[in-house]
Design an enzyme around this catalytic site. Structure first.
Site, PDB file in Angstrom:
ATOM      1  N   SER A  18     141.459  19.937 -80.247  1.00  0.00           N
ATOM      2  CA  SER A  18     141.777  18.668 -80.905  1.00  0.00           C
ATOM      3  C   SER A  18     143.180  18.753 -81.518  1.00  0.00           C
ATOM      4  O   SER A  18     144.135  18.992 -80.794  1.00  0.00           O
ATOM      5  CB  SER A  18     140.710  18.329 -81.942  1.00  0.00           C
ATOM      6  N   ASP A  72     135.296  12.340 -73.625  1.00  0.00           N
ATOM      7  CA  ASP A  72     136.006  12.416 -74.907  1.00  0.00           C
ATOM      8  C   ASP A  72     136.894  11.190 -75.032  1.00  0.00           C
ATOM      9  O   ASP A  72     137.932  11.097 -74.387  1.00  0.00           O
ATOM     10  CB  ASP A  72     136.850  13.692 -74.968  1.00  0.00           C
ATOM     11  N   HIS A 121     133.992  15.297 -77.053  1.00  0.00           N
ATOM     12  CA  HIS A 121     135.013  16.090 -77.744  1.00  0.00           C
ATOM     13  C   HIS A 121     134.527  17.516 -77.984  1.00  0.00           C
ATOM     14  O   HIS A 121     135.309  18.394 -78.314  1.00  0.00           O
ATOM     15  CB  HIS A 121     135.338  15.404 -79.073  1.00  0.00           C
TER      16      HIS A 121
END
Length: 635
Positions: free
Chosen positions: A494, A580, A612
Site C-alpha cells: 500500500s 483491490d 488489498h
C-alpha cells in the site's frame, strides 16, 4: 546403564531438534485465530470462536468454546449456543435489532431493462461506483427491528428507501447500531451522502430513531468528520468516537460524551488518538486503547460530568505488546485480547489495582513451544531533522552477532497506521526473521503513537521527510557489524508499496532488491481510479488538474514514483490483487511494465480474486513462498 544413557541422549537430541524448528509459511498457516463473540448476561462466561486454516479446502474451520471469565477450561460448544448471546435484544427484552441488504436503486442492466435479464452491465451517472472490493449494485445495508419471537416477520426498516448504509461499508458491523437504555430509541451510524459527496467526505453521523414516532434525528450534525462507535454508560450517558476534520480518515480520534444535553470531549487535551473504548461498570470512567511508542496500550479517562474539573488521561499498561481489544470489565479486572510480534491474539485479564496481566488462553502455545522465536529489539534513531524515531529491529532466532545477515527495510502502509506489536498473517516479522533476515521496521513520520504532530506530518509530504526517515533507519542499523551491507532489501504494501517504488528511484544503490505489494506507482492515475476520494484529496492536497495548487502539484510531480523510473536499476517483485479498488490494478501493472521495458529483473504476482489483502489460505501460501523465493534469488 548404557541403554539408559542412550535413551537420555535420544530425548535430549529430540528436544534439541524441536527447539531448533523455525517459523515457516506452512507453520504460520497452522496458527489458530481467536475471536471473542461475547459474554453471558451474568458476565461470568466468555464465548469465543477459534478459526483454523484449512489449506486443502482453502478456507477456515471454526470451533466454538466457552470459558470462565477468570480463566479455566475451554469447553467446546455448538455454534447455536453462541448465537443465543444476542447483544441486539432491547434492554426490556421485547425487540431485536438486525441488518439486511435492501435493493434501493436500479443499477444493473437487468434491473433497468427487465426484458434483458441476461445482460451483464452496470449503469452509473455519479460517483461511488465501487468500494474496497465490490461494485455498487444498488443494494444498501439497512437496520431493522422486530418483536422477539417473530422469526418470520420482516421487521421494520429504520431507513426505508434511503440509499445509505448501516452498517457502514466496507467494514462496519453490529457495533454500528445500539439500543437506548430505556428501549425507546435506536442509535445507528451512517454516512448519509450520495455520489460525489459520499466519495469525497468522511462525514459519518450518529442518528437517533424513536420507535413510537418512527422519526429520526442527527445527534452529531455539528461535527463534519467521523462519528462512530456509540455506547451508553450504566448511568445513561452516551459516548462515541469523533474525528473533527471532514475528509481526513486518520485524524485524531477523541472520546465524546453526551449527557442531559451537555457534550464533552474527554481526550481533547491529550496528545494521542483513541482506537477503541469501554465504559467502566459504574459509569465514572472510560477505558480505552491507543497506540503509544510503537505499541498499543490500555488507558483510562475519568468522566467528570457537570463537575468543574478537567478530564485526566492515565496510561494503565506498559510493555512490548499490543492490547488489541477490551472485551469487558469484571469486578476489578479488564478482559482484553493481546498480541506481540511473536504471538497471535490471546485473551488476558488485566488487574486494575496491581496493573498486571494474566493469560487466560494459550491456544497456540504447543506450536510456539516447538519454535525458536526471534528477538525483538527497540531502538531509537536520530532523523535528518534531529528527531528521535523508534525503530523495531527483529533478529533471527539463535542470532549470532559474529555473523552477517541480509537485512530488510519494512515500509508500513496506511500511511497513518501504527507500526506496533501486531501479529500479521502475511507481513509477519517472526516469519521473515526465521528465514534468516534481520527486519528493520521504523516508526517513520505518519505513525500514530508519537503525538498528533508526528502523525499528521506525512500528509501532502509522501516523498519528503518520511523517505529520509526510512534511509536514516536502514543506514543506522547497517552500521552494525552483523548487517551485511551488500545484502539490503526494501519491502512494503500500500503506502509501503509506494515507498518501495519511490525508494527505487532515489536509493543510490543501497538496496539489492525490492518487493512492492499493491503499491501506488503513479499519483495521478491513483487519484483517477481510487474509490475513497476523500483520502487522496486530503493526503495529496487536491486533484492533479489544479495547476495553481502548488502543494498538490508537488505530490503529482516531485513525489510521484513515476518521475524517477528512469533511475530504476534494481530487481523488483510486484504483487497485486485483482479486486483491490483502494489501490487499483493499473498501479502495479504500470510499474511491472516499466521494469520489464527497462530490462530490470522483475516478476509480477497477480491474485485475480484478492483485494488489498491476501485472505485465502492457499493464495497466502503462494504469496509467502514467492516472497522468500524472490529474496533468495536476489538477496
Amino acid at each position: 546403564m548404557k541403554k539408559a544413557l542412550l535413551i537420555m541422549s535420544l530425548i535430549v537430541s529430540s528436544n534439541a531438534v524441536i527447539a531448533q524448528q523455525k517459523m515457516t509459511p506452512e507453520l504460520l498457516w497452522k496458527v489458530q485465530r481467536l475471536s471473542v463473540k461475547g459474554l453471558d448476561k451474568a458476565g461470568s462466561t466468555i464465548y469465543l470462536e477459534v478459526k483454523t486454516p484449512n489449506i486443502q479446502e482453502n478456507n477456515f474451520d471454526s470451533k466454538y468454546y466457552k470459558m470462565p471469565v477468570n480463566g479455566g477450561e475451554m469447553v467446546e460448544i455448538e455454534k447455536d449456543d453462541v448465537n443465543a448471546i444476542d447483544k441486539n435484544i432491547s434492554p426490556d427484552g421485547n425487540y431485536k435489532l438486525f441488518h439486511n441488504e435492501v435493493a434501493i436503486e436500479n443499477i444493473k442492466g437487468s434491473d433497468v431493462y427487465k426484458e434483458l435479464e441476461k445482460s451483464d452491465v452496470y449503469i452509473y451517472s455519479d460517483l461511488d461506483i465501487r468500494h474496497w472490493d465490490t461494485w455498487q449494485d444498488g443494494k444498501y445495508n439497512h437496520v431493522f427491528y422486530k418483536k422477539v419471537g417473530t422469526e418470520d416477520e420482516d421487521g421494520t426498516d429504520l431507513m426505508p428507501n434511503e440509499p445509505h448504509h448501516t452498517p457502514q461499508r466496507p467494514f462496519g458491523g453490529d457495533e454500528d447500531y445500539i439500543w437506548s437504555p430505556d428501549s425507546k430509541d435506536i442509535y445507528y451510524v451512517s454516512k448519509k451522502l450520495k455520489g460525489k459527496a459520499y466519495a469525497t467526505s468522511t462525514n459519518t453521523d450518529i442518528y437517533k430513531y424513536n420507535l413510537e414516532t418512527k422519526s429520526t434525528i442527527n445527534i452529531t450534525e455539528d461535527n463534519k468528520g467521523y462519528d462512530t462507535h456509540p455506547a451508553f454508560s450504566s448511568q445513561g450517558a452516551l459516548a462515541w468516537l469523533q474525528m473533527k476534520t471532514d475528509g481526513y480518515e486518520a485524524d485524531k480520534n477523541d472520546i465524546i460524551v453526551l449527557n442531559n444535553g451537555v457534550k464533552q470531549n474527554l481526550t481533547e487535551r491529550w496528545d494521542g488518538t483513541v482506537n477503541s473504548f469501554l465504559w467502566s461498570k459504574d459509569g465514572n470512567d472510560i477505558y480505552f486503547t491507543a497506540p503509544v511508542d510503537g505499541t498499543v496500550q490500555l488507558f483510562k479517562v475519568n468522566y467528570p460530568g457537570r463537575k468543574r474539573i478537567a478530564p485526566v488521561v492515565e496510561q494503565l499498561s506498559e510493555g512490548q505488546f499490543d492490547v488489541t481489544s477490551i472485551i469487558a470489565q469484571k469486578d476489578n479486572t479488564l478482559l482484553v485480547t493481546r498480541t506481540d510480534m511473536n504471538h497471535a491474539a490471546e485473551i488476558f485479564s488485566f488487574n486494575l489495582k496491581s496493573k498486571n496481566f494474566k493469560a487466560l488462553t494459550s491456544i497456540n502455545q504447543d506450536l510456539y513451544n516447538g519454535i525458536d522465536l526471534p528477538k525483538v529489539e527497540k531502538r531509537y534513531v536520530t532523523t535528518t531533522d534531529g528527531k528521535q524515531m523508534l525503530v523495531w529491529v527483529i533478529l533471527p532466532p539463535n542470532f549470532d552477532a559474529s555473523k552477517k545477515y541480509p537485512t530488510l527495510l519494512y515500509a508500513q502502509g496506511g500511511p497513518q497506521s501504527a507500526l506496533s506489536q501486531f501479529y500479521s498473517y502475511r507481513w509477519n516479522f517472526q516469519l521473515m526473521a526465521s528465514q534468516g533476515y534481520i527486519v528493520v521496521a521504523p516508526n517513520r513520520r505518519g505513525m500514530p503513537g508519537h503525538g498528533v504532530e508526528w502523525n499528521e506530518a506525512i500528509s501532502k509530504d509522501w516523498g519528503g521527510q518520511v523517505m529520509d526517515d526510512y534511509l536514516s533507519a536502514i543506514d543506522d542499523v547497517a552500521k552494525e557489524p552483523y548487517v551485511d551491507k551488500d545484502r539490503l532489501g526494501a519491502v512494503g504494501a500500500s503506502y509501503g508499496g509506494y515507498s518501495v517504488f519511490y525508494l527505487a528511484g532515489i536509493h543510490n544503490k543501497r538496496f539489492k532488491t525490492f518487493i512492492s505489494h499493491d503499491g501506488v506507482f503513479d499519483t495521478r492515475t491513483m487519484y483517477g481510479t481510487t474509490e475513497e476520494l476523500f483520502f487522496v484529496n486530503h493526503d495529496f492536497g487536491g486533484p492533479y488538474w489544479d495547476k495553481d495548487n502548488m502543494t498538490a502539484q508537488k505530490v503529482y510531480n516531485e513525489f510521484n514514483p513515476i518521475t524517477n523510473v528512469s533511475k530504476w536499476d534494481t530487481p523488483m517483485l510486484i504483487i497485486q490483487g485483482g479486486k483491490d479498488y483502494r489501490v487499483p490494478i493499473e498501479q502495479s501493472l504500470s510499474a511491472y511494465q516499466a521494469a520489464q521495458l527497462l530490462g530490470i529483473k522483475s516478476k509480477l504476482l497477480y491474485f485475480p480474486e484478492e483485494n488489498h489483502w491476501v485472505l485465502k489460505p492457499q493464495n497466502a501460501l503462494v504469496w509467502q513462498n514467492e516472497f522468500f523465493k524472490w529474496l533468495k534469488e536476489t538477496l
